[in-house]
Write a protein that holds these residues in place. Structure first.
Motif, PDB file in Angstrom:
ATOM      1  N   THR A  34       0.859  -1.185   0.000  1.00 36.32           N
ATOM      2  CA  THR A  34       0.000   0.000   0.000  1.00 36.32           C
ATOM      3  C   THR A  34       0.895   1.236   0.000  1.00 36.32           C
ATOM      4  OG1 THR A  34      -0.070   0.158   2.398  1.00 36.32           O
ATOM      5  CG2 THR A  34      -1.728  -1.237   1.346  1.00 36.32           C
ATOM      6  N   PHE A 170       1.291   4.867  -5.218  1.00 35.81           N
ATOM      7  CA  PHE A 170       0.787   3.518  -5.486  1.00 35.81           C
ATOM      8  C   PHE A 170       1.785   2.641  -6.230  1.00 35.81           C
ATOM      9  CE2 PHE A 170      -3.280   5.497  -4.513  1.00 35.81           C
ATOM     10  CZ  PHE A 170      -3.979   4.465  -3.900  1.00 35.81           C
ATOM     11  N   VAL A 177      -5.269   2.044 -10.807  1.00 41.79           N
ATOM     12  CA  VAL A 177      -5.735   2.342  -9.448  1.00 41.79           C
ATOM     13  C   VAL A 177      -7.192   2.798  -9.462  1.00 41.79           C
ATOM     14  CG1 VAL A 177      -5.348   3.715  -7.373  1.00 41.79           C
ATOM     15  CG2 VAL A 177      -3.402   3.006  -8.773  1.00 41.79           C
ATOM     16  N   LEU A 199     -12.179   4.124  -7.010  1.00 48.09           N
ATOM     17  CA  LEU A 199     -11.145   3.095  -6.911  1.00 48.09           C
ATOM     18  C   LEU A 199     -11.570   1.832  -7.646  1.00 48.09           C
ATOM     19  CD1 LEU A 199     -10.000   3.196  -3.168  1.00 48.09           C
ATOM     20  CD2 LEU A 199      -8.494   3.424  -5.138  1.00 48.09           C
ATOM     21  N   ARG A 200     -10.596   1.136  -8.189  1.00 54.11           N
ATOM     22  CA  ARG A 200     -10.882  -0.182  -8.743  1.00 54.11           C
ATOM     23  C   ARG A 200     -11.225  -1.140  -7.602  1.00 54.11           C
ATOM     24  NH1 ARG A 200     -10.301  -1.031 -13.874  1.00 54.11           N
ATOM     25  NH2 ARG A 200      -9.172   0.465 -15.172  1.00 54.11           N
ATOM     26  N   ILE A 203      -8.487  -3.134  -5.796  1.00 55.20           N
ATOM     27  CA  ILE A 203      -7.598  -2.452  -4.842  1.00 55.20           C
ATOM     28  C   ILE A 203      -8.132  -2.634  -3.428  1.00 55.20           C
ATOM     29  CG2 ILE A 203      -6.704  -0.210  -4.125  1.00 55.20           C
ATOM     30  CD1 ILE A 203      -5.403  -1.045  -6.648  1.00 55.20           C
ATOM     31  N   ASN A 206      -8.033  -6.395  -1.969  1.00 59.32           N
ATOM     32  CA  ASN A 206      -6.735  -6.854  -1.476  1.00 59.32           C
ATOM     33  C   ASN A 206      -6.427  -6.352  -0.066  1.00 59.32           C
ATOM     34  OD1 ASN A 206      -6.046  -8.329  -3.756  1.00 59.32           O
ATOM     35  ND2 ASN A 206      -5.214  -6.524  -4.804  1.00 59.32           N
ATOM     36  N   PHE A 324      -3.914   3.731   2.361  1.00 62.79           N
ATOM     37  CA  PHE A 324      -3.661   4.377   1.076  1.00 62.79           C
ATOM     38  C   PHE A 324      -3.313   5.852   1.241  1.00 62.79           C
ATOM     39  CE2 PHE A 324      -6.619   0.886   0.345  1.00 62.79           C
ATOM     40  CZ  PHE A 324      -5.957   0.167  -0.623  1.00 62.79           C
TER      41      PHE A 324
END
Length: 633
Positions: A34, A170, A177, A199-200, A203, A206, A324
């Motif tokens: 991260t 990132f 991202v 955000l995807r 991401i 995880n 993040f």
């Protein structure tokens, strides 16, 4: 102050490594990193080559002792160009028509000129102006009023810089991202600017601790449903707000603070302002600025506020994505709400057209209740509670009723909280007060309730044990209408009691002020605490009673919140609003206080005493002989 991240064991043992794909490698295993982990590990990495380390040390020395002093002198020259005209025009304050007890038209012109130059001087001076506006105990109220309206006029930094910061954090391209990232900032502040992005989902998947997994009855347009690691469907809230520091913000602020420190020491030589102890105030301001320049601190504040208000339906703070977030970048949950200013304008329009307000009283009560919980329960208060940092959302209480939820699931017709649709309906008619009034009335009939969302939590007030005890002692003296003792306490426990001008006169003036409050209380009208605090700050400044900054910030926050509340509800009574909070606090802490009183007689239950007094006041308000009984009590 943010909580420093714990250094992983593998880092302390020297087994850490960040590869070119920004993944952490431990032995033969590889883990996705991260931004916070990348920043932590890279900050500890040292070159294995001695020659490289020597070269880095030489560069740091030249930067610190040659380049920075030159750039600081250049910045000083720029500040002189801006503020020499301000110093030259000081005599104008003695001219012009008298306005009020202290000011002239010349004074007000000079205050406006000073505010303009501070705005032109850049982010540090804009923040300084906002800080001065909060110190009504040190500076004239007319000046504070002007500086409080000062907003950032900083040009947005280019999106290319934002892209650079995010991709470095990132360790991958933007499109890996985010699915969306609007290059136009939502807002530009003195030291940072904010963007909206999505955000995807991968991401978030995880990193389970950062997932915004929503309740089943809170689906929004920003929600997506994906399969989790165990193959089960997971609902994620992917919309985020990204705050990015302006380039070179730290260097500029550091140079400005050095210049301010030297100027403060020179100004202290003037006898009439010695009592202000400007070097100490610059130091406090500098600490505040440095906290704001590390965005991990704001993430930590958001985390604490979310913990405190996790069970509240009508108060909300955005959830931070701490994993993040770095010193230069903060990611937090994006909140789609209605600016509080819209409701303030609508309340003014409703009074002008003799129309019944909708939701205004409830919004005022929620705001004050949230503030009182921050102050009394948690000793952790949002220190920047102006209308721009408060938004309004809507929700349906019926969607959270336990029995209704159980029954709806039983019959297969689950309740849905479509509060986002209500927000969209309001925003669609925000320009037309007539349509807005009708839409608010419809929402009220449909069973919607308002929810306040507090944002921008970079600054908080947290009283230490000494200041909290002083605050409670002072509150108790006011509640007992002991004005003279209130004045004595303020003098005894201020920073420089030996520099106070006529302390006995100050105590007598406080006694007269509290007597006025007492008469209002006997009449059982809505006591305007803001007016009391406003007059107190006037006296504090004229008698040189130098209070602790945190204490004054709490006072200013109280004045500001009551002022906002009265715009929505002119009959708002802060003391009456405090009753439910004090009841809850007294039930929660009553037993603990009783034990402390047995062990330590000097440990008094201050809030409980205030609660008992206010309960008595509230009870006697229902009787016709209220004034006589209160005087006897």
């Amino acid at each position: 102050m943010y909580s420093k991240p714990v250094i992983p064991l593998y880092c302390t043992l020297g087994f850490h490594h960040v590869d070119k794909n920004k993944a952490i490698r431990i032995g033969s295993e590889k883990f996705p990193a991260t931004p916070s982990q990348i920043e932590l590990v890279e900050s500890q990495q040292v070159s294995n080559y001695k020659l490289v380390r020597i070269g880095q040390s030489i560069i740091r020395f030249i930067d610190q002792w040659v380049v920075e002093p030159i750039l600081t002198l250049r910045r000083f020259a720029h500040i002189l160009v801006l503020f020499i005209p301000v110093a030259v025009t000081v005599p104008i304050v003695f001219f012009g028509q008298k306005i009020g007890q202290e000011d002239t038209t010349g004074t007000l012109w000079w205050y406006d000129f000073l505010a303009t130059q501070m705005e032109r001087a850049g982010p540090t001076f804009i923040k300084l102006a906002q800080w001065i506006a909060s110190r009504t105990d040190l500076f004239p109220l007319a000046l504070c009023a002007r500086l409080s309206k000062l907003h950032s006029n900083v040009d947005p930094h280019p999106f290319s810089y934002t892209k650079q910061v995010i991709e470095k954090a990132f360790g991958r391209p933007l499109d890996q991202v985010f699915t969306e990232l609007d290059p136009v900032p939502l807002g530009v502040g003195a030291i940072a600017q904010v963007y909206k992005a999505r955000l995807r989902p991968g991401i978030l998947l995880n990193h389970s601790e950062e997932q915004f997994t929503l309740n089943e009855n809170i689906m929004t347009s920003d929600s997506v449903q994906v399969l989790g690691k165990e193959g089960k469907p997971v609902v994620l809230h992917t919309a985020v707000a990204i705050k990015v520091l302006h380039p070179k913000a730290r260097q500029i602020v550091q140079r400005d603070l050095i210049i301010m420190q030297y100027c403060a020491k020179l100004l202290t030589l003037i006898p009439t302002i010695h009592w202000l102890s400007l070097p100490d105030e610059v130091r406090v301001f500098g600490e505040m600025m440095k906290e704001q320049l590390d965005l991990r601190g704001e993430a930590d504040n958001l985390k604490r506020f979310n913990e405190h208000f996790k069970d509240s339906y009508n108060v909300k703070f955005p959830k931070p994505l701490s994993a993040f977030s770095t010193k230069d970048m903060l990611l937090e949950e994006h909140e789609k709400g209605i600016p509080l200013d819209l409701f303030l304008k609508q309340a003014s329009w409703a009074r002008e057209h003799d129309v019944e307000c909708v939701f205004d009283h409830r919004i005022a009560d929620i705001g004050l209740n949230a503030f009182l919980h921050m102050l009394i329960f948690y000793n952790f208060v949002h220190a920047d509670l102006h209308p721009g940092n408060i938004m309004v959302e809507f929700y349906k209480p019926s969607a959270y009723h336990p029995l209704r939820l159980a029954w709806s699931k039983l019959i297969g017709n689950e309740l849905i909280d479509d509060g986002e649709l209500a927000v969209n309906r309001i925003l669609a008619v925000k320009e037309d007060p007539y349509k807005l009034q009708k839409e608010l009335e419809v929402l009220d009939k449909e069973g919607y309730s308002p929810r306040l969302v507090f944002i921008d939590t970079g600054l908080v007030n947290e009283l230490n044990d000494v200041n909290r005890r002083n605050f409670l002692d002072l509150f108790q003296a006011i509640a007992k209408f002991d004005g003279y003792r209130t004045g004595e306490l303020m003098v005894e426990r201020c920073k420089s009691p030996e520099l106070v001008v006529h302390p006995d006169v100050f105590a007598l003036r406080m006694q007269n002020l509290i007597l006025g409050l007492k008469q209002n209380t006997f009449h059982l009208g809505a006591v305007k605490i803001g007016n009391l605090l406003h007059e107190t700050m006037n006296m504090v400044r004229s008698h040189h009673v130098r209070l602790e900054g945190d204490f004054v910030n709490i006072v200013v926050s109280t004045m500001l919140l009551e002022g906002i509340g009265r715009q929505l509800n002119p009959d708002l009574d802060l003391l009456k609003n405090a009753l439910p909070v004090l009841r809850d606090y007294s039930i929660k802490e009553g037993g603990k206080v009783a034990l402390e009183n047995i062990k330590y007689p000097q440990a008094n239950g201050h809030w409980i005493k205030v609660w008992i007094f206010l309960e008595l006041r509230n009870y006697l308000g229902r009787n016709t002989r209220d004034e006589e009984w209160l005087q006897l009590w």
